[in-house]
Scaffold this motif. Structure first.
Motif, PDB file in Angstrom:
ATOM      1  N   ARG A 220      -7.161   2.835  -8.516  1.00 38.55           N
ATOM      2  CA  ARG A 220      -6.947   4.196  -9.004  1.00 38.55           C
ATOM      3  C   ARG A 220      -6.240   5.019  -7.929  1.00 38.55           C
ATOM      4  NH1 ARG A 220     -12.979   5.149 -10.049  1.00 38.55           N
ATOM      5  NH2 ARG A 220     -13.599   3.100 -10.800  1.00 38.55           N
ATOM      6  N   ASN A 221      -5.100   5.545  -8.312  1.00 45.04           N
ATOM      7  CA  ASN A 221      -4.276   6.279  -7.351  1.00 45.04           C
ATOM      8  C   ASN A 221      -4.143   7.724  -7.774  1.00 45.04           C
ATOM      9  OD1 ASN A 221      -3.473   3.370  -7.457  1.00 45.04           O
ATOM     10  ND2 ASN A 221      -2.396   4.005  -5.638  1.00 45.04           N
ATOM     11  N   CYS A 222      -3.706   8.543  -6.847  1.00 48.55           N
ATOM     12  CA  CYS A 222      -3.317   9.884  -7.237  1.00 48.55           C
ATOM     13  C   CYS A 222      -1.877   9.803  -7.715  1.00 48.55           C
ATOM     14  CB  CYS A 222      -3.486  10.865  -6.081  1.00 48.55           C
ATOM     15  SG  CYS A 222      -2.111  10.902  -4.941  1.00 48.55           S
ATOM     16  N   ALA A 223      -1.349  10.897  -8.212  1.00 48.99           N
ATOM     17  CA  ALA A 223      -0.014  10.860  -8.816  1.00 48.99           C
ATOM     18  C   ALA A 223       1.065  10.479  -7.808  1.00 48.99           C
ATOM     19  CB  ALA A 223       0.306  12.212  -9.444  1.00 48.99           C
ATOM     20  N   LYS A 224       0.777  10.700  -6.525  1.00 47.77           N
ATOM     21  CA  LYS A 224       1.805  10.420  -5.521  1.00 47.77           C
ATOM     22  C   LYS A 224       2.016   8.927  -5.324  1.00 47.77           C
ATOM     23  CE  LYS A 224      -0.199  13.036  -2.399  1.00 47.77           C
ATOM     24  NZ  LYS A 224      -0.423  13.438  -1.002  1.00 47.77           N
ATOM     25  N   GLY A 225       1.014   8.120  -5.683  1.00 50.55           N
ATOM     26  CA  GLY A 225       1.138   6.679  -5.490  1.00 50.55           C
ATOM     27  C   GLY A 225       2.253   6.085  -6.339  1.00 50.55           C
ATOM     28  N   PRO A 226       2.108   6.146  -7.662  1.00 51.85           N
ATOM     29  CA  PRO A 226       3.179   5.614  -8.515  1.00 51.85           C
ATOM     30  C   PRO A 226       4.510   6.335  -8.293  1.00 51.85           C
ATOM     31  CG  PRO A 226       1.208   6.131  -9.811  1.00 51.85           C
ATOM     32  CD  PRO A 226       0.947   6.598  -8.420  1.00 51.85           C
TER      33      PRO A 226
ATOM     34  N   THR B  83       0.840  -1.210   0.000  1.00 48.08           N
ATOM     35  CA  THR B  83       0.000   0.000   0.000  1.00 48.08           C
ATOM     36  C   THR B  83       0.865   1.246   0.000  1.00 48.08           C
ATOM     37  OG1 THR B  83      -0.171   0.091   2.418  1.00 48.08           O
ATOM     38  CG2 THR B  83      -1.887  -1.128   1.244  1.00 48.08           C
ATOM     39  N   CYS B  84       0.291   2.291  -0.547  1.00 44.94           N
ATOM     40  CA  CYS B  84       0.972   3.579  -0.657  1.00 44.94           C
ATOM     41  C   CYS B  84       1.025   4.239   0.713  1.00 44.94           C
ATOM     42  CB  CYS B  84       0.196   4.459  -1.632  1.00 44.94           C
ATOM     43  SG  CYS B  84       0.846   6.135  -1.767  1.00 44.94           S
ATOM     44  N   PHE B  85       2.041   5.083   0.918  1.00 49.57           N
ATOM     45  CA  PHE B  85       2.078   5.810   2.186  1.00 49.57           C
ATOM     46  C   PHE B  85       2.394   7.278   1.966  1.00 49.57           C
ATOM     47  CE2 PHE B  85       3.799   6.005   6.756  1.00 49.57           C
ATOM     48  CZ  PHE B  85       2.570   6.444   7.189  1.00 49.57           C
ATOM     49  N   ASN B  86       1.943   7.816   0.865  1.00 51.27           N
ATOM     50  CA  ASN B  86       2.200   9.237   0.665  1.00 51.27           C
ATOM     51  C   ASN B  86       1.051  10.107   1.141  1.00 51.27           C
ATOM     52  OD1 ASN B  86       4.832   9.160  -0.072  1.00 51.27           O
ATOM     53  ND2 ASN B  86       4.345   8.594  -2.175  1.00 51.27           N
ATOM     54  N   CYS B  87       0.051   9.494   1.689  1.00 51.41           N
ATOM     55  CA  CYS B  87      -0.916  10.184   2.538  1.00 51.41           C
ATOM     56  C   CYS B  87      -1.566   9.084   3.343  1.00 51.41           C
ATOM     57  CB  CYS B  87      -1.926  11.007   1.743  1.00 51.41           C
ATOM     58  SG  CYS B  87      -3.308  10.086   1.072  1.00 51.41           S
ATOM     59  N   GLU B  88      -2.560   9.410   4.151  1.00 46.01           N
ATOM     60  CA  GLU B  88      -3.074   8.391   5.048  1.00 46.01           C
ATOM     61  C   GLU B  88      -4.034   7.411   4.379  1.00 46.01           C
ATOM     62  OE1 GLU B  88      -3.646   8.736   9.707  1.00 46.01           O
ATOM     63  OE2 GLU B  88      -5.475   9.205   8.643  1.00 46.01           O
ATOM     64  N   SER B  89      -4.448   7.693   3.154  1.00 48.54           N
ATOM     65  CA  SER B  89      -5.453   6.829   2.514  1.00 48.54           C
ATOM     66  C   SER B  89      -5.002   5.388   2.378  1.00 48.54           C
ATOM     67  CB  SER B  89      -5.800   7.349   1.133  1.00 48.54           C
ATOM     68  OG  SER B  89      -6.200   8.682   1.184  1.00 48.54           O
ATOM     69  N   ALA B  90      -3.690   5.189   2.265  1.00 48.48           N
ATOM     70  CA  ALA B  90      -3.151   3.828   2.118  1.00 48.48           C
ATOM     71  C   ALA B  90      -3.774   3.094   0.933  1.00 48.48           C
ATOM     72  CB  ALA B  90      -3.331   3.024   3.403  1.00 48.48           C
ATOM     73  N   CYS B  91      -3.805   3.747  -0.199  1.00 47.37           N
ATOM     74  CA  CYS B  91      -4.325   3.117  -1.413  1.00 47.37           C
ATOM     75  C   CYS B  91      -3.452   1.939  -1.796  1.00 47.37           C
ATOM     76  CB  CYS B  91      -4.313   4.114  -2.574  1.00 47.37           C
ATOM     77  SG  CYS B  91      -5.333   5.560  -2.291  1.00 47.37           S
ATOM     78  N   GLY B  92      -4.034   1.039  -2.543  1.00 43.38           N
ATOM     79  CA  GLY B  92      -3.295  -0.146  -2.968  1.00 43.38           C
ATOM     80  C   GLY B  92      -2.265   0.171  -4.035  1.00 43.38           C
TER      81      GLY B  92
ATOM     82  N   TYR C 131      -7.825  11.298   2.780  1.00 39.94           N
ATOM     83  CA  TYR C 131      -8.541  10.331   1.940  1.00 39.94           C
ATOM     84  C   TYR C 131      -9.086  10.979   0.678  1.00 39.94           C
ATOM     85  CZ  TYR C 131      -8.692   8.592   6.731  1.00 39.94           C
ATOM     86  OH  TYR C 131      -8.363   8.251   7.997  1.00 39.94           O
ATOM     87  N   PHE C 132      -8.375  12.004   0.188  1.00 39.88           N
ATOM     88  CA  PHE C 132      -8.993  12.746  -0.909  1.00 39.88           C
ATOM     89  C   PHE C 132      -9.210  11.886  -2.151  1.00 39.88           C
ATOM     90  CE2 PHE C 132      -5.640  13.364  -4.007  1.00 39.88           C
ATOM     91  CZ  PHE C 132      -4.514  13.000  -3.288  1.00 39.88           C
ATOM     92  N   ASN C 133      -8.298  10.948  -2.413  1.00 38.55           N
ATOM     93  CA  ASN C 133      -8.479  10.151  -3.625  1.00 38.55           C
ATOM     94  C   ASN C 133      -9.664   9.189  -3.520  1.00 38.55           C
ATOM     95  OD1 ASN C 133      -8.103   8.516  -5.943  1.00 38.55           O
ATOM     96  ND2 ASN C 133      -6.579   7.305  -4.875  1.00 38.55           N
ATOM     97  N   PRO C 134      -9.735   8.362  -2.461  1.00 34.50           N
ATOM     98  CA  PRO C 134     -10.938   7.532  -2.346  1.00 34.50           C
ATOM     99  C   PRO C 134     -12.208   8.369  -2.193  1.00 34.50           C
ATOM    100  CG  PRO C 134      -9.441   7.199  -0.469  1.00 34.50           C
ATOM    101  CD  PRO C 134      -8.702   7.998  -1.466  1.00 34.50           C
TER     102      PRO C 134
HETATM  103  S1  SF4 Z   1      -4.352   9.222  -2.264  1.00 35.09           S
HETATM  104 FE1  SF4 Z   1      -2.416   9.232  -3.379  1.00 35.09          FE
HETATM  105  S2  SF4 Z   1      -0.847   9.586  -1.819  1.00 35.09           S
HETATM  106 FE2  SF4 Z   1      -2.713   8.998  -0.761  1.00 35.09          FE
HETATM  107  S3  SF4 Z   1      -2.466   6.796  -0.451  1.00 35.09           S
HETATM  108 FE3  SF4 Z   1      -3.663   7.124  -2.338  1.00 35.09          FE
HETATM  109  S4  SF4 Z   1      -2.163   7.085  -3.977  1.00 35.09           S
HETATM  110 FE4  SF4 Z   1      -1.041   7.391  -2.058  1.00 35.09          FE
END
Ligand code: SF4
Lengths: 443, 613
Positions: B107-113, B71-80, B239-242
């Motif tokens: 689906r991630n924001c740009a910070k994920g990849p 999982t991503c850790f560039n914000c708290e959402s922890a997207c896959g 959690y802006f992306n989800p």
């Molecule tokens: S919203 Fe972006 S930065 Fe936050 S966990 Fe999801 S992909 Fe990562």
């Protein structure tokens, strides 16, 4: 890159070659959606098979009112916008902005990227920052009135451009203007020589013929060098010739130049070995190829669908006349070293006079007839009254055409100055014609 | 189909003037039938996936990957995320989304990849560093993890033996780490947790907490009829992306969106109602909306009557009034008399007419009314907690609390792990964190720490900062520098961080900790209506396991000697109590192997086994 009316092509900073979105061919080939579709959090980008009536995209297209960008360019666009806002699709509806960081990306991309790369070692870090900072450009901020700002935003707001694609700058620069001049000379001298011979002008001697052929080949070589130099990836010139797309005037032009060079060389060969039949055939082939070399750029520009101003049908005449001007002007200069017969001299001056006058008339017509599209109107505006007006009125018109014609009428002894003015006038005119349309945002 | 080379082209290729564009001799199979596309490689191919190179497609270049989820850790959402591990180099080459993650759904924001940029950052810290010059002088030497762990453990052990428990503290920015650290600190018996929350979300969370004891909202945007956002939750905030995915889903299904944001943010630009209120005036607008709901009878009587302590209110504020719901409403109307839409317009600049329209829409949406405030107005203004409190009042009035399309308390949509061992609560109260003169402090008064140290209220013998950079992010960074450079106030400062930062610069030890794909964690957040968990794992560890490569700790497979903090804390705790006399070791013994130190695998195995059961 100029051909795309959407400005979608760019120079890949790693490979220095032109690149564009290819609908993620590497993914689609193995059954994966394009990456932008896949990653979009809001499912705002939808792709699929438009021919399959059950696909999401086909259903959306059937149900929603969609717009495409620039249908008038007949590119058959397959990107459809639902609720597409015309202010965000049509650049002319908003003004360029300097106040927004993403609205003014005019450094560090495209050709500018190379510029930056080159300058990084030479300059200090501060210099580089200054160069990149928007404040180094003229900026004007409207005074802030906090009380009014909310109301203004809510009630009087007109669309503002706060995000813009990077400005790629002038992609076709001095090299292109230069190559139009050199090829005008190269083809012009040949056309002029053959015309003189046909019209029975006395003095088309072997010496004159040799000189002409040499000059033509020399300027053709220059043309080639400039053409290749203009490419970000010079080796790609081979692709133009060796991986040809026959519809492209870049290819047709490239082959015209190649064959022209070939025919003129054969001509030279014929002259040297005194084989009259070879000279005769080579001459006529050279004339045909020369005509192509002189005018093909007009068709090439017309294929640059992004640039409305280049769509003018006058451009063919414009190129042909420039070729005759350049050819005759250059002959005048040769006259300083090679003695022409009086009738040859007279012929050259006559052509210079006529072609220059015709040129003024053509430009006059081109800039005064009403232009159909917003973009070409803006270019005309830029030339007559805007950024390019000084260069146009003083450089191109006065020094490049009017003064040389006056000199020719008043004192033909000074014809060589007039020739110099005409040659530089052609360069300046081409520079304006090539640059100004590139200042228009396409996307 | 495809490119048909001309005669010229064939010859030129033959002679070698231009590169040959051969047909693909063994084309990769397509996952789908022609005309159909899918988003991701199917899981059964993750161990052995082959695809074309993006830039080498014309030459049909291929690459083989082992795909490992994390999982991503560039914000708290922890997207896959799916890590694509290059089979030839053994390194992570790229990250894509994970379609099976319930919140991000691939689906991630740009910070994920962009996690790849953090991993390959040429400036990252790869080995433990010890200060050699003065604090802040910028002189470091590489040391061994063994020495680091022994040195720190010895110092903590001494402090605990001498009952200086309050001199050991752990100060954290955003750790991830569901409950992990609380357990560790409790096992040491210290009140050692300090956070950044008081300069962040505590304002809004206090406002929510006053309502129902849960300090986070969980809006069900996807099923709402009306959505009211304080600030720009499509593009920013928790959690802006989800959230953005669900807000747009809701809107596609007909929901209307109102956004209170002084800026014409991207969210505001998508809104049906943009309410650009003057900063700090949000509560006035919300009160006016409450008034309209009450005056125009748009509230949900059932809900308010059953769930609001209106009787106590009447007894307390209006003694003598008979305890009827009608009386309550009458009194409420009186209280709210002054909060007219005109009053709110005057305060906020938002037109009274718009306030009325939005209120009526809210009334119409009833129980399908989703709202959200996280920081924004809640943290940017004195008394900002009132914004969330007023906002949630609208949910209470419309009865949209805990409903489909409404706004639930966070805990309804959040999983809490059960641990293999629960140490008893600590017996110390650290007044550097919760000073007695601030009894209502909702989180640690962290921004006062350097001032307390300067006043001589206490000292810190061992101070951990973990992804926490107050020198940069707190309003008075220089006070932090003063405290951090004073060795009589802070005996040892250990910065646990994946990258350099201004605070680590003043540390005695800088210890590199893994990025998202280099550590373990279990994630669960209230991103939407539903409870989910996701497992964060060090992807190279999983790849090593798949390849049968031996290892004990994650740092052996991570770049350099980058540890993961899970293992760090186990190892440190074990060494603090070498003979078990402090009772700390007991809390770090494997539930599966008697008397042995727990491994990180066992730690998560325990949590996940319970889940399975
Ligand atoms: S919203 Fe972006 S930065 Fe936050 S966990 Fe999801 S992909 Fe990562």
């Amino acid at each position: 890159m100029q051909a795309c009316p959407y400005d979608a092509l760019y120079i890949d900073p790693d490979t220095h070659t032109a690149a564009k979105c290819n609908y993620c061919a590497h993914r689609v080939d193995i059954g994966l959606e394009p990456a932008c579709v896949n990653v979009c959090p809001e499912h705002a980008i939808i792709s699929g098979d438009m021919d399959d009536p059950n696909s999401e995209i086909a259903q959306l297209l059937a149900r929603e009112q969609v717009t495409v960008r620039k249908p008038e360019k007949y590119t058959g666009p397959n990107v459809f916008y639902i609720n597409g806002d015309s202010a965000s699709l049509t650049p002319s509806e908003t003004d360029r902005q300097d106040q927004y960081i993403w609205g003014s990306q005019n450094k560090g991309v495209g050709h500018y990227a190379r510029f930056l790369e080159k300058t990084t070692d030479r300059k200090t870090f501060e210099d580089m920052v200054n160069e990149l900072s928007p404040s180094s450009r003229e900026m004007s901020f409207p005074p802030i009135n906090p009380k009014r700002s909310v109301e203004v935003l809510m009630e009087k707001a007109k669309a503002k451009r706060v995000y813009d694609t990077p400005d790629k700058g002038i992609l076709w620069g001095w090299e292109v203007a230069g190559y139009v001049l050199t090829k005008a000379i190269s083809s012009g001298v040949i056309l002029l020589l053959v015309m003189a011979d046909l019209l029975g002008v006395k003095g088309v001697t072997q010496e004159v013929e040799y000189t002409t052929v040499f000059i033509s080949l020399f300027f053709l070589l220059l043309t080639g060098i400039l053409l290749v130099k203009d490419l970000d990836q010079p080796k790609r010139f081979l692709y133009v010739l060796l991986r040809p797309h026959w519809n492209s005037w870049l290819v047709r032009g490239g082959y015209s130049i190649t064959f022209f060079g070939l025919f003129v060389s054969v001509w030279l060969f014929g002259l040297y070995f005194n084989i009259e039949s070879v000279v005769l055939v080579a001459r006529w082939l050279s004339v045909l190829a020369g005509l192509m070399v002189a005018v093909y750029t007009a068709f090439l520009f017309a294929q640059a669908k992004g640039r409305d101003f280049w769509q003018s049908p006058m451009l063919v005449l414009h190129m042909l006349v420039h070729s005759l001007m350049a050819g005759s002007a250059f002959f005048v200069l040769i006259g300083l070293v090679v003695a022409f017969s009086p009738s040859m001299n007279g012929f050259i001056l006559l052509i210079l006079k006529i072609s220059t006058v015709v040129n003024v008339i053509l430009i006059g017509i081109e800039l005064s007839v009403p232009h159909a599209t917003h973009d070409s109107k803006s270019v005309v505006e830029m030339i007559l009254k805007g950024n390019y007006s000084k260069l146009f009125w003083i450089g191109a018109m006065l020094l490049g055409n009017i003064i040389p014609v006056l000199i020719l009428f008043v004192n033909p002894q000074w014809a060589f100055t007039s020739a110099l003015f005409v040659l530089s006038g052609i360069y300046v005119t081409e520079k304006i014609w090539i640059e100004a349309p590139q200042r228009i945002s396409l996307t | 189909m495809g490119h048909q080379p001309t005669f010229i082209e064939k010859i030129a290729e033959k002679v070698g003037l231009i590169p040959t564009l051969r047909a693909d001799e063994s084309p990769l199979p397509s996952l789908t039938e022609p005309g159909k596309l899918q988003g991701f490689p199917p899981p059964e191919k993750w161990d052995d996936w082959e695809e074309y190179e993006a830039t080498g497609w014309a030459r049909k270049e291929k690459k083989k990957y082992s795909i490992v989820p994390t999982t991503c850790f560039n914000c708290e959402s922890a997207c896959g995320l799916l890590a694509y591990i290059d089979k030839t180099t053994g390194a992570v080459r790229k990250f894509e989304g994970n379609p099976y993650h319930p919140a991000s759904r691939g689906r991630n924001c740009a910070k994920g990849p962009a996690t790849i940029n953090q991993i390959t950052d040429p400036e990252r810290i790869l080995y433990p560093l010890k200060r050699t010059g003065e604090r802040g002088e910028g002189k470091w030497e590489r040391v061994s993890w063994d020495n680091v762990l022994d040195d720190i453990a010895g110092k903590i052990r001494k402090a605990l033996q001498e009952k200086r428990h309050n001199e050991v503290a752990y100060h954290v920015g955003r750790p991830g780490h569901e409950g992990y650290m609380d357990r560790v600190l409790k096992s040491w018996g210290i009140d050692g947790h300090n956070s950044h929350t008081n300069v962040c979300s505590s304002g809004a969370r206090f406002g929510y907490n006053l309502w129902h004891g849960y300090d986070r909202p969980s809006p069900d945007h996807a099923n709402a009829d009306f959505i009211l956002l304080i600030s720009a939750h499509l593009e920013s905030g928790h959690y802006f992306n989800p959230h953005a995915q669900r807000i747009i889903e809701g809107m596609m299904a007909g929901a209307k969106l109102a956004v209170m944001d002084p800026r014409l943010s991207n969210t505001a630009s998508m809104a049906n109602y943009w309410m650009p209120s003057y900063p700090g005036s949000e509560a006035a607008v919300l009160l006016a909306m409450a008034k309209i709901l009450i005056d125009e009878n748009l509230y949900n009587r059932d809900f308010v009557e059953n769930w609001v302590n209106w009787k106590e209110y009447l007894e307390h504020d209006h003694p003598g009034t008979s305890l009827t719901f009608e009386n309550f409403i009458t009194k409420l109307k009186e209280v709210y008399t002054e909060y007219t839409p005109e009053f709110a317009e005057n305060e906020s600049g938002v037109k009274a007419e718009m306030i009325i329209n939005v209120s009526r829409e809210i009334g119409k949406a009833g129980s399908r009314f989703a709202t959200h405030n996280w920081r924004a107005a809640g943290s940017g203004n004195l008394g900002g907690w009132a914004v969330a409190r007023c906002l949630h009042f609208l949910n209470v009035l419309t009865g949209s609390v805990g409903t489909v399309g409404g706004t639930s308390p966070s805990a309804w949509n959040k999983f809490k792990p059960n641990f293999f061992d629960n140490p008893p609560a600590q017996k110390f109260w650290n007044e550097l964190h919760f000073p007695k003169e601030y009894p209502l402090a909702f989180f640690e008064m962290s921004f006062l720490l350097p001032h307390f140290l300067k006043e001589g209220r206490g000292k810190l013998d061992v101070y951990f900062t973990r992804v926490f950079n107050p020198v940069w992010t707190y309003p008075d960074g220089f006070s932090w520098i003063e405290a951090l450079t004073d060795k009589s106030k802070i005996g040892m400062h250990i910065a646990l961080t994946p990258t350099w930062n201004e605070t680590a610069y003043y540390a005695d030890y800088v210890l590199p900790m893994g990025h998202a794909s280099e550590r373990h964690d279990i994630n669960s957040y209230e991103t939407h209506s539903g409870v989910w968990i996701a497992f964060r794992q060090p992807v190279l560890r999983e790849a090593a396991r798949r390849n049968g490569k031996p290892f004990t700790f994650t740092y052996e497979v991570n770049p350099g000697e980058v540890w993961e903090e899970d293992e760090f804390w186990i190892e440190l705790s074990w060494r603090i109590d070498p003979d078990g006399s402090l009772g700390i070791r007991d809390h770090f013994k494997s539930p599966y192997r008697k008397e042995e130190k727990i491994t990180v695998d066992e730690y998560y195995q325990f949590i996940l086994n319970i889940l399975k059961a």
